[in-house]
Design a protein around this motif. Structure first.
Motif: not given
Ligand code: ZN
Length: 194
Positions: A28, A59, A62, A31
């Protein structure tokens, strides 16, 4: 035109040389959580001897959404696509199923060094890789403190000094495949003698 689908629905894809892509992963961008083909929606097509991917990743950790557009060659090297992802996605979905004439190669270029800063974004982690042992076994390795970004949470040194010879960062190779005169660092970073 084909609809966008979960990328995992397109896998595995097999190259003419027998190499197979069974999984496609990417961290990601916000994150770092590793996302897999089932977390991406779009299209993956075998075009000539390249696998072309244009998708949107979501994702689950997050909530970030980001685009993925790349081409993987039969050596499992990943290259970024110059076209905007939406256009590339449209192009791939529009290709007739048996299309063999149009290579996406013209839309792909090898990244010049400064753009390797985005390398983490470009790289896909391909599953089931067994890195071959690097033939080069330097006694002394000096890593540059200057880095070109990070890949899989590890910094990418701009260069290395291996037994007194300077090597420049060349590329990320998720399959750890090196060629003559190259050195493999941390299992995925490839350096060439300068
Ligand atoms: Zn993420």
């Amino acid at each position: 035109m084909q609809p966008n689908r979960r990328l995992s629905d397109f896998l595995p894809l097999k190259f003419a040389n027998g190499q197979e892509i069974k999984q496609f992963s990417k961290p990601c961008v916000s994150c770092g959580t590793m996302l897999h083909a089932k977390d991406m929606n779009g299209v993956a097509r075998l075009v000539e001897d390249h696998i072309a991917i244009a998708a949107k990743a979501h994702c689950h950790s997050c909530g970030a959404d980001f685009g993925v557009a790349c081409v993987i060659n039969s050596q499992k090297q990943v290259k970024r696509v110059v076209l905007p992802r939406l256009l590339f996605n449209w192009y791939l979905r529009s290709l007739p199923l048996q299309e063999r004439e149009t290579a996406p190669q013209a839309m792909v270029r090898n990244l010049p060094l400064p753009e390797e800063r985005d390398a983490r974004e470009d790289a896909a982690e391909l599953a089931r890789m067994t890195p071959p042992a690097s033939s080069m076994q330097p006694r002394e390795i000096i890593r540059a403190t200057e880095t070109l970004g990070r890949f899989q949470e590890k910094p990418i040194p701009a260069w290395l000094i291996l037994d007194g010879t300077r090597f420049e960062f060349d590329r990320i190779a998720p399959d750890a495949r090196t060629q003559e005169g190259e050195y493999l660092l941390d299992g995925c970073l490839i350096y060439r003698a300068s």
